[in-house]
Design a protein around this motif. Sequence first.
Motif, PDB file in Angstrom:
ATOM      1  N   ARG A  45      56.837  34.711  16.878  1.00  0.00           N
ATOM      2  CA  ARG A  45      55.893  34.093  17.823  1.00  0.00           C
ATOM      3  C   ARG A  45      55.654  35.004  19.023  1.00  0.00           C
ATOM      4  O   ARG A  45      54.510  35.167  19.476  1.00  0.00           O
ATOM      5  CB  ARG A  45      56.418  32.727  18.282  1.00  0.00           C
ATOM      6  N   ASP A  46      56.725  35.594  19.532  1.00  0.00           N
ATOM      7  CA  ASP A  46      56.586  36.484  20.685  1.00  0.00           C
ATOM      8  C   ASP A  46      55.713  37.695  20.343  1.00  0.00           C
ATOM      9  O   ASP A  46      54.831  38.083  21.126  1.00  0.00           O
ATOM     10  CB  ASP A  46      57.959  36.965  21.156  1.00  0.00           C
ATOM     11  N   SER A  92      52.038  36.759  19.858  1.00  0.00           N
ATOM     12  CA  SER A  92      51.373  36.475  21.132  1.00  0.00           C
ATOM     13  C   SER A  92      50.958  37.752  21.840  1.00  0.00           C
ATOM     14  O   SER A  92      50.016  37.757  22.644  1.00  0.00           O
ATOM     15  CB  SER A  92      52.294  35.652  22.038  1.00  0.00           C
ATOM     16  N   ASN A 120      50.138  40.466  20.006  1.00  0.00           N
ATOM     17  CA  ASN A 120      49.409  41.211  18.974  1.00  0.00           C
ATOM     18  C   ASN A 120      50.150  42.501  18.614  1.00  0.00           C
ATOM     19  O   ASN A 120      49.555  43.556  18.407  1.00  0.00           O
ATOM     20  CB  ASN A 120      47.982  41.539  19.427  1.00  0.00           C
TER      21      ASN A 120
END
Length: 345
Positions: free
Chosen positions: A312-313, A316, A318
Motif C-alpha cells: 500500500r505504501d 501510494s 507509485n
Amino acid sequence: MRAAALLEREEAPCVSAIEMPEPLARACAWTERDDAPYARATQALHPVMTAAAASDERVAKRAQDSCSDSQLAHYAVTALIDEAELTPKPALVDRRGSGAHRDLDLAIMRRSAHALEPTFAALARTARRRGEPSALLRAELAQIGRAGEQDMLRATGGSNAHRGAIWIVGLLVAGASFADAALRLDPSAICRRAAQIACFPDRFAAATDSHGERARQRYQVGGARREAQEGFPHVIAVGLPALIAARERGIAEDAARVDALLSIMASLDDTCLLHRAGLAGLHAGQHGARRVLQAGGSSTRAGRDALAALERDLLSLNASPGGAADLLAATLFLDMLAHHDVSGS
C-alpha cells in the motif's frame, strides 16, 4: 571519430568513484585493455552474432563439462519468468496484476523473457568462445545486449520489461559459460568472473540517459553497475543465503522466494524506487521490507499483514522495487545452476 577517441582514451578498468573489495579490485586490475585501432575493433565486432556461434574443440569440451549455451539461456529465461510469476510481490507485476506499472502485465513480462532467450544464448556462446574476461569480450557482450534490448522492446510493444535484467542476468550467463568441471558452476566463481567482465568499460556505448542512471547520479548510489562490479553482493551475500535459510526452516518455496526478495530490498539502494519516488520511495521500500522480515517473513500472518502494508505504501508513491526484482531473478538463476550441478542434469 567518437568511437576511435573512446578506444584511445586512458580509462581505469573500473569506475574510479567505486570503492571495491580488495579481491575484486585485484581481479579488475589485472585485466588488459585492448587499444587496437578503431577499424580493427569494429571489424571484430561487426559479425558478433554469427561469430559467437563458431566453436572449436576446446570450447565444445568446456560446454560438455559445465552447462551448454542453450541450457544457460533456458535457465535465464526461466528465472525471469519465475520472478515475474512469484506472488505476492510488493508493487511489482505478479499474478494479481500490474502493481505500480501501467505499461506492464504478466503476459508482457513472459513475452519479454522468451524474446531474450536468443540473446542469452549468444552471450553464453561469445563468452565461452573468448574464454576469459577482456575489453573485447565486454564490447561484444554489450553489442549483443543492445540488440537484445531491441528484441525485448519489439516483443513488449515498447515497454521496458527487462532492460536491467539483460545487464544483471546477462553478465551472470557470461560468467557461467566460463565455468568448467573444476568450478562446478559455483555461484561465487560465476559472480567473480561476471564482475571481471563488468569492470571493463563499454567503449562503444553512447552516453546513457536512462532512469536508473539519472537516479544513480542524483542520489550518488551505486546502481546496477556497481552491483555487478562488486561481484553481485546482494545476490551472493543476501538473496541466496536468505533463500537457502528459508528453505531450511521448512518455508514453502514461494514464501522463501518472497523473503529473499524482501531481504534484497531491505538493504539495496534501488534506483527504480529512487527514480519513481525519490528517497521517500527508497525508505518506504527498505523499512517496509525490514518490517515484514522482523514480523517473521511472508509465511506468517503478521508478515503477510506487514507485506500488504508495504505494498500500500509503495503504490501510494507509485514506486516499484524493480532493481530488487532483477537481483531476485539473478538469485533464482544461480540457484538453478547449483541444482543443475548437483543433479548432473
